[in-house]
Design a protein around this motif. Structure first.
Motif, short mmCIF file in Angstrom:
data_model
loop_
_atom_site.label_atom_id
_atom_site.label_comp_id
_atom_site.label_asym_id
_atom_site.label_seq_id
_atom_site.Cartn_x
_atom_site.Cartn_y
_atom_site.Cartn_z
N VAL A 22 -5.28 6.87 -2.64
CA VAL A 22 -4.83 5.56 -3.11
C VAL A 22 -4.43 4.68 -1.93
CG1 VAL A 22 -3.01 4.36 -4.40
CG2 VAL A 22 -4.15 6.34 -5.40
N TYR A 23 -3.71 5.26 -0.99
CA TYR A 23 -3.30 4.50 0.20
C TYR A 23 -4.52 4.03 0.99
CZ TYR A 23 -1.13 3.37 4.67
OH TYR A 23 -0.74 2.73 5.82
N SER A 28 0.83 -1.21 0.00
CA SER A 28 0.00 0.00 0.00
C SER A 28 0.86 1.25 0.00
CB SER A 28 -0.93 0.00 1.22
OG SER A 28 -1.79 -1.12 1.21
N ARG A 29 1.88 1.25 0.85
CA ARG A 29 2.75 2.43 0.92
C ARG A 29 3.52 2.64 -0.39
NH1 ARG A 29 3.72 0.44 6.30
NH2 ARG A 29 5.54 -0.71 5.54
N SER A 81 -2.38 10.54 -3.47
CA SER A 81 -1.56 9.56 -2.74
C SER A 81 -2.29 9.07 -1.50
CB SER A 81 -0.22 10.18 -2.35
OG SER A 81 0.52 10.55 -3.48
N VAL A 95 2.37 6.46 -7.18
CA VAL A 95 1.37 7.36 -7.78
C VAL A 95 1.70 8.80 -7.43
CG1 VAL A 95 -1.06 8.03 -7.74
CG2 VAL A 95 -0.44 5.61 -7.80
N GLY A 96 2.03 9.04 -6.16
CA GLY A 96 2.39 10.40 -5.74
C GLY A 96 3.63 10.91 -6.45
N GLY A 100 -7.97 13.63 2.01
CA GLY A 100 -7.67 13.61 0.58
C GLY A 100 -8.60 14.49 -0.23
N SER A 151 1.08 3.76 -3.39
CA SER A 151 0.63 5.14 -3.20
C SER A 151 1.80 6.12 -3.37
CB SER A 151 -0.01 5.31 -1.81
OG SER A 151 0.89 4.94 -0.78
#
Length: 317
Positions: A214-215, A85-86, A211, A92-93, A170, A89
């Motif tokens: 997404v996370y 997950s980290r 980010s 993507v960030g 977010g 994300s």
């Protein structure tokens, strides 16, 4: 541990009573009590239902050690999914941060070639993260094709509160970015800046917000054990869909990168990514139609055979 001890441990871990188990299996409570005391043994169809109910393999349920298996799966699954997950994300960030840096540098009149070069560094970094984590996730799924119900209701409820907070943060950042963008519209900027600098700050907000979202989404998916097991017990159509969609999105990345160099700028080439996503959706819909004639029982038997690494003597008809 034998079947009786495993059944009792899994039932208590799930939070079920003997009456609830009996109701779902359409047997008497006395039958469940005899199973847990070792006085009798369920039929094969009931074992299949119990395996699906507790999301564990038949070998673990019948002759394994459910307690040790639960602890190992919980630790490994939690560690892997948190790392996954980290990383995703962050990837993507990083990609969106590259866009923000591009705009910020363009906003201070930096040469376009330098902006393009730095942006591509961000793209390459993000792509490498996606590839590495994708391979790690595939290997983990191969080692643990099925995991048990590793989370309690209390843990799921606690996460749901954090999930709401992450989503609120977010979405709030997105609105803050739009407010800044609209507020700066028409405002005279210093001579050393242009409007691209404002777009760059806006993209910083977007990079942070996406980010976080997404996370949050990946963490929410982590708690959906049934979805994880279903994906790993995928039918041939699901495997084909995954390969095709992966090919489509890699082609989109290739078109974006090569098109940017040939056209001397990436401009509107970002549309290849949503177009690729739409194409993946169409492919999924078309190929999933082939599964409509298959029954629920056949799907579940296939999943259990896959989990046990058994030779699929029961196959789709």
């Amino acid at each position: 541990m034998g079947f009786a001890e495993n059944l009792q441990f899994l039932r208590q871990k799930k939070g079920y009573t003997q009456e609830q188990i009996a109701e779902q299996l359409q047997v008497s409570r006395q039958s469940v009590s005899k199973w847990e005391s070792g006085g009798s043994f369920p039929e094969m169809d009931k074992l299949l239902q119990l395996s699906e109910m507790f999301q564990c393999g038949m070998d673990v349920l019948v002759q394994g050690d459910a307690r040790n298996s639960y602890v190992e799966e919980h630790d490994e699954y939690e560690k892997h999914m948190n790392e996954y997950s980290r990383a995703i994300s962050f990837g993507v960030g990083l990609l969106l941060l590259g866009v923000a840096v591009y705009e910020l540098l363009a906003g201070v009149y930096t040469a376009e070639k330098i902006c393009d070069m730095l942006f591509m560094f961000f793209v390459v970094g993000a792509v490498l993260i996606f590839v590495v984590q994708g391979l790690k996730h595939s290997e983990f799924a191969r080692r643990y094709p099925m995991v048990g119900n590793v989370y309690t209701e209390k843990e799921i409820e606690s996460f749901h509160k954090r999930y709401i907070t992450m989503c609120a943060v977010g979405i709030g950042l997105i609105f803050c970015g739009f407010i800044l963008e609209l507020g700066m519209d028409g405002v005279a900027l210093p001579p050393q800046l242009n409007e691209d600098a404002v777009h760059g700050v806006f993209m910083l907000f977007i990079a942070a917000s996406i980010s976080i979202l997404v996370y949050a989404g990946l963490q929410k998916k982590k708690y959906s054990i049934y979805e994880y097991n279903s994906e790993n017990a995928s039918s041939p159509e699901k495997k084909k869909i995954g390969k095709l969609c992966g090919t489509i999105m890699m082609a989109a990345v290739l078109i974006y990168m090569l098109g940017g160099f040939w056209a001397d700028g990436w401009g509107t080439l970002w549309v290849v990514f949503p177009a690729g996503g739409i194409l993946c959706g169409i492919v999924s819909i078309l190929l999933n139609k082939r599964k409509l004639g298959r029954t629920y029982l056949k799907d579940r038997v296939f999943m259990l055979c896959r989990a046990e690494k058994a030779r699929p003597f029961v196959v789709y008809l």
